[in-house]
Design an enzyme around this catalytic site. Structure first.
Site, PDB file in Angstrom:
ATOM      1  N   CYS A  24       0.866  -1.188   0.000  1.00 21.06           N
ATOM      2  CA  CYS A  24       0.000   0.000   0.000  1.00 21.06           C
ATOM      3  C   CYS A  24       0.899   1.233   0.000  1.00 21.06           C
ATOM      4  O   CYS A  24       2.083   1.151   0.323  1.00 21.06           O
ATOM      5  CB  CYS A  24      -0.903   0.017   1.230  1.00 21.06           C
ATOM      6  SG  CYS A  24      -2.221   1.253   1.115  1.00 21.06           S
TER       7      CYS A  24
ATOM      8  N   CYS B 220      -3.841   6.307   0.381  1.00 22.06           N
ATOM      9  CA  CYS B 220      -3.383   5.011  -0.115  1.00 22.06           C
ATOM     10  C   CYS B 220      -3.107   5.020  -1.614  1.00 22.06           C
ATOM     11  O   CYS B 220      -3.024   3.958  -2.241  1.00 22.06           O
ATOM     12  CB  CYS B 220      -4.423   3.936   0.197  1.00 22.06           C
ATOM     13  SG  CYS B 220      -4.769   3.799   1.949  1.00 22.06           S
TER      14      CYS B 220
ATOM     15  N   LYS C 218     -12.147  -4.501   3.452  1.00 22.50           N
ATOM     16  CA  LYS C 218     -11.501  -3.695   4.487  1.00 22.50           C
ATOM     17  C   LYS C 218     -12.397  -2.494   4.759  1.00 22.50           C
ATOM     18  O   LYS C 218     -12.718  -1.726   3.847  1.00 22.50           O
ATOM     19  CB  LYS C 218     -10.130  -3.244   3.996  1.00 22.50           C
ATOM     20  CG  LYS C 218      -9.402  -2.340   4.975  1.00 22.50           C
ATOM     21  CD  LYS C 218      -8.000  -2.046   4.476  1.00 22.50           C
ATOM     22  CE  LYS C 218      -7.262  -1.121   5.412  1.00 22.50           C
ATOM     23  NZ  LYS C 218      -5.911  -0.812   4.922  1.00 22.50           N
TER      24      LYS C 218
ATOM     25  N   ARG D 132      -2.034   3.774  12.859  1.00 24.59           N
ATOM     26  CA  ARG D 132      -1.642   5.012  12.158  1.00 24.59           C
ATOM     27  C   ARG D 132      -0.647   5.823  12.978  1.00 24.59           C
ATOM     28  O   ARG D 132       0.210   6.502  12.410  1.00 24.59           O
ATOM     29  CB  ARG D 132      -2.882   5.821  11.787  1.00 24.59           C
ATOM     30  CG  ARG D 132      -3.659   5.110  10.684  1.00 24.59           C
ATOM     31  CD  ARG D 132      -4.917   5.820  10.255  1.00 24.59           C
ATOM     32  NE  ARG D 132      -5.712   4.941   9.401  1.00 24.59           N
ATOM     33  CZ  ARG D 132      -6.964   5.156   9.052  1.00 24.59           C
ATOM     34  NH1 ARG D 132      -7.587   6.242   9.486  1.00 24.59           N
ATOM     35  NH2 ARG D 132      -7.602   4.302   8.275  1.00 24.59           N
TER      36      ARG D 132
ATOM     37  N   ARG E 261     -10.188   7.936   4.388  1.00 29.91           N
ATOM     38  CA  ARG E 261     -10.057   6.834   3.416  1.00 29.91           C
ATOM     39  C   ARG E 261     -11.411   6.275   2.985  1.00 29.91           C
ATOM     40  O   ARG E 261     -11.489   5.161   2.482  1.00 29.91           O
ATOM     41  CB  ARG E 261      -9.190   5.735   4.024  1.00 29.91           C
ATOM     42  CG  ARG E 261      -7.807   6.265   4.255  1.00 29.91           C
ATOM     43  CD  ARG E 261      -6.820   5.214   4.658  1.00 29.91           C
ATOM     44  NE  ARG E 261      -5.563   5.919   4.814  1.00 29.91           N
ATOM     45  CZ  ARG E 261      -4.687   5.737   5.769  1.00 29.91           C
ATOM     46  NH1 ARG E 261      -4.875   4.789   6.659  1.00 29.91           N
ATOM     47  NH2 ARG E 261      -3.605   6.470   5.827  1.00 29.91           N
TER      48      ARG E 261
ATOM     49  N   GLU F 158     -17.011  -7.328  -3.355  1.00 26.52           N
ATOM     50  CA  GLU F 158     -15.559  -7.072  -3.354  1.00 26.52           C
ATOM     51  C   GLU F 158     -14.775  -8.381  -3.409  1.00 26.52           C
ATOM     52  O   GLU F 158     -13.806  -8.508  -4.151  1.00 26.52           O
ATOM     53  CB  GLU F 158     -15.152  -6.304  -2.084  1.00 26.52           C
ATOM     54  CG  GLU F 158     -15.448  -4.811  -2.110  1.00 26.52           C
ATOM     55  CD  GLU F 158     -14.480  -4.024  -2.995  1.00 26.52           C
ATOM     56  OE1 GLU F 158     -13.579  -4.620  -3.607  1.00 26.52           O
ATOM     57  OE2 GLU F 158     -14.642  -2.798  -3.078  1.00 26.52           O
TER      58      GLU F 158
ATOM     59  N   LYS G 188     -11.221  -7.270   7.380  1.00 25.52           N
ATOM     60  CA  LYS G 188     -10.550  -6.408   8.341  1.00 25.52           C
ATOM     61  C   LYS G 188     -11.415  -5.229   8.698  1.00 25.52           C
ATOM     62  O   LYS G 188     -11.963  -4.628   7.788  1.00 25.52           O
ATOM     63  CB  LYS G 188      -9.260  -5.915   7.674  1.00 25.52           C
ATOM     64  CG  LYS G 188      -8.443  -4.976   8.506  1.00 25.52           C
ATOM     65  CD  LYS G 188      -7.249  -4.558   7.709  1.00 25.52           C
ATOM     66  CE  LYS G 188      -6.578  -3.420   8.426  1.00 25.52           C
ATOM     67  NZ  LYS G 188      -5.484  -2.894   7.685  1.00 25.52           N
TER      68      LYS G 188
ATOM     69  N   SER H 125      -5.114  -3.123  15.179  1.00 32.02           N
ATOM     70  CA  SER H 125      -4.439  -2.424  16.273  1.00 32.02           C
ATOM     71  C   SER H 125      -5.388  -1.967  17.371  1.00 32.02           C
ATOM     72  O   SER H 125      -5.104  -2.138  18.560  1.00 32.02           O
ATOM     73  CB  SER H 125      -3.654  -1.239  15.719  1.00 32.02           C
ATOM     74  OG  SER H 125      -4.510  -0.340  15.031  1.00 32.02           O
TER      75      SER H 125
ATOM     76  N   TYR I 162      -1.706  -8.890  16.516  1.00 34.23           N
ATOM     77  CA  TYR I 162      -0.587  -8.423  17.340  1.00 34.23           C
ATOM     78  C   TYR I 162      -0.429  -9.305  18.580  1.00 34.23           C
ATOM     79  O   TYR I 162       0.553  -9.172  19.308  1.00 34.23           O
ATOM     80  CB  TYR I 162      -0.798  -6.945  17.737  1.00 34.23           C
ATOM     81  CG  TYR I 162      -0.928  -6.066  16.507  1.00 34.23           C
ATOM     82  CD1 TYR I 162       0.197  -5.638  15.821  1.00 34.23           C
ATOM     83  CD2 TYR I 162      -2.179  -5.742  15.993  1.00 34.23           C
ATOM     84  CE1 TYR I 162       0.082  -4.889  14.656  1.00 34.23           C
ATOM     85  CE2 TYR I 162      -2.313  -4.993  14.838  1.00 34.23           C
ATOM     86  CZ  TYR I 162      -1.177  -4.565  14.168  1.00 34.23           C
ATOM     87  OH  TYR I 162      -1.292  -3.844  13.013  1.00 34.23           O
TER      88      TYR I 162
HETATM   89  C1  PBG Z   1      -2.452   0.227   5.215  1.00 31.58           C
HETATM   90  C2  PBG Z   1      -2.905  -0.555   6.358  1.00 31.58           C
HETATM   91  C3  PBG Z   1      -3.607  -0.138   7.506  1.00 31.58           C
HETATM   92  C4  PBG Z   1      -3.677  -1.237   8.364  1.00 31.58           C
HETATM   93  C5  PBG Z   1      -3.063  -2.283   7.713  1.00 31.58           C
HETATM   94  N1  PBG Z   1      -2.628  -1.853   6.468  1.00 31.58           N
HETATM   95  C6  PBG Z   1      -4.022   1.174   7.943  1.00 31.58           C
HETATM   96  C7  PBG Z   1      -5.121   1.929   7.386  1.00 31.58           C
HETATM   97  O1  PBG Z   1      -5.878   1.570   6.497  1.00 31.58           O
HETATM   98  O2  PBG Z   1      -5.164   3.029   7.889  1.00 31.58           O
HETATM   99  C8  PBG Z   1      -4.293  -1.213   9.726  1.00 31.58           C
HETATM  100  C9  PBG Z   1      -3.844  -2.264  10.622  1.00 31.58           C
HETATM  101  C10 PBG Z   1      -4.183  -2.091  12.047  1.00 31.58           C
HETATM  102  O3  PBG Z   1      -4.911  -1.198  12.485  1.00 31.58           O
HETATM  103  O4  PBG Z   1      -3.688  -2.922  12.800  1.00 31.58           O
HETATM  104  N2  PBG Z   1      -3.310   0.478   4.200  1.00 31.58           N
END
Ligand code: PBG
Length: 324
Positions: free
Chosen positions: A119, A129, A196, A206, A218, A234, A249, A275, A314
């Site tokens: 990305c 992105c 996503k 972030r 986004r 998708e 996700k 995260s 994680y």
């Molecule tokens: C990048 C990406 C993101 C995450 C994984 N790949 C961030 C986003 O879309 O802002 C998030 C992963 C996470 O929160 O653990 N495109």
């Protein structure tokens, strides 16, 4: 009917284990790793207690530790020193992720799978992105595909085992498949972030990746949390374009999507326990409000139960220790 039927009969001791429907294995887990070009020693991410950014010099050591716990794969994210409008430091031969792949592979060869996030948001000065039309502020979809192709090929060339495009750019899987094949990487699988969502649970990531948008958000590429059928569309497109593994996700607030994807497509399905999901459990545990180990297990088993084959989390290292 009761009293002939008593479900409590099966809930005790060894019988409970015997009839257990879902199992969690260390083989299901993927540990994300942040590699930061600007640091000299590991730095803990303040909003993700227990998770560190690693300098290039220590990434192989960390990967070895992960591999020795029995975890089969890592997912690499790069934090570059240099960012520009076009994310140019994302596809160079000696850029941060490409270097990290080489160092991990030199140390571990085939003992650990290296998956890479494909990305632009960690590499662009504006944090989006893709390439942005600076007048209209629109994401230029098709021009972005050209950069994604370069990123994916450069990762494969450095030795990545799987590439994982995460920007939800239309046509990204087909474009990357074509570019990989053209360069002789027809055996490198694509793990696509097909569904996503535009989620508040990416906040700590972030901070870690320094990838916040400097304007806008986004929502033109990531999905509306209210939608489920759209996720199926998708996924169908990504499968048609050649995706090998599908990612949903975040995980926990989207278990219905994990379930639908697995049952409707029957293809290898991954869920990304993101995260924010990590941080909220950690924060509650740090306050003594939850039993951390039990809560981690419950998070992960719920994702498996919903149908995920793979869990990007994680908690992978913690879980590997808990499962031992
Ligand atoms: C990048 C990406 C993101 C995450 C994984 N790949 C961030 C986003 O879309 O802002 C998030 C992963 C996470 O929160 O653990 N495109």
């Amino acid at each position: 009917m009761f009293p002939d039927v008593r479900l409590r009969r099966l809930r005790k001791g060894k019988i409970r284990n015997l009839v257990c429907e879902t199992t969690l294995s260390v083989n299901d887990l993927v540990q994300p790793i942040f590699v930061d070009e600007a640091i000299k020693s590991p730095v803990e991410i303040s909003s993700m207690p227990g998770i560190y950014k690693f300098p290039l010099s220590e990434v192989a050591k960390e990967a070895k530790e992960i591999s020795e716990l029995g975890i089969p794969a890592v997912l690499l994210f790069g934090v570059p020193v240099f960012k520009d409008e076009y994310g140019c430091s994302s596809f160079g031969e000696t850029d941060v992720v490409q270097e990290a792949i080489r160092r991990i592979k030199a140390e571990l060869e085939d003992k650990l799978l290296v998956i890479t996030d494909v990305c632009m948001c960690e590499y662009t000065s504006h944090g989006h992105c893709g390439i942005i039309d600076l007048e209209t502020k629109d994401l230029m979809n098709d021009q972005t595909l050209e950069i994604l192709k370069k990123i994916a090929v450069s990762h494969a060339r450095a030795g990545a085992d799987i590439v994982a495009p995460s920007g939800m750019i239309d046509g990204m899987v087909g474009a990357i498949r074509g570019a990989l094949d053209l360069n002789g990487f027809n055996n490198v699988p694509i793990m696509s972030y097909a569904a996503k969502y535009c989620s508040s649970f990416y906040g700590p990531f972030r901070d870690a990746a320094q990838s916040c948008c400097s304007f806008g958000d986004r929502s033109t590429n990531q999905m509306d949390p209210a939608n489920s059928n759209e996720a199926i569309r998708e996924v169908a497109l990504d499968v048609a374009e050649g995706a090998d593994i599908i990612i949903v996700k975040p995980a926990l607030t989207y278990l219905d999507i994990v379930y639908r994807v697995k049952t409707e497509f029957g293809i290898p399905t991954a869920a990304y326990n993101v995260s924010g999901e990590y941080s909220m459990l950690k924060a509650a545990a740090a306050n003594g409000w939850l039993d951390e180990k039990k809560a981690i297990y419950e998070f992960l088993i719920s994702i498996k139960r919903a149908g995920a084959d793979v869990i990007i989390t994680y908690f992978a290292k913690d879980a590997a220790c808990i499962l031992k």
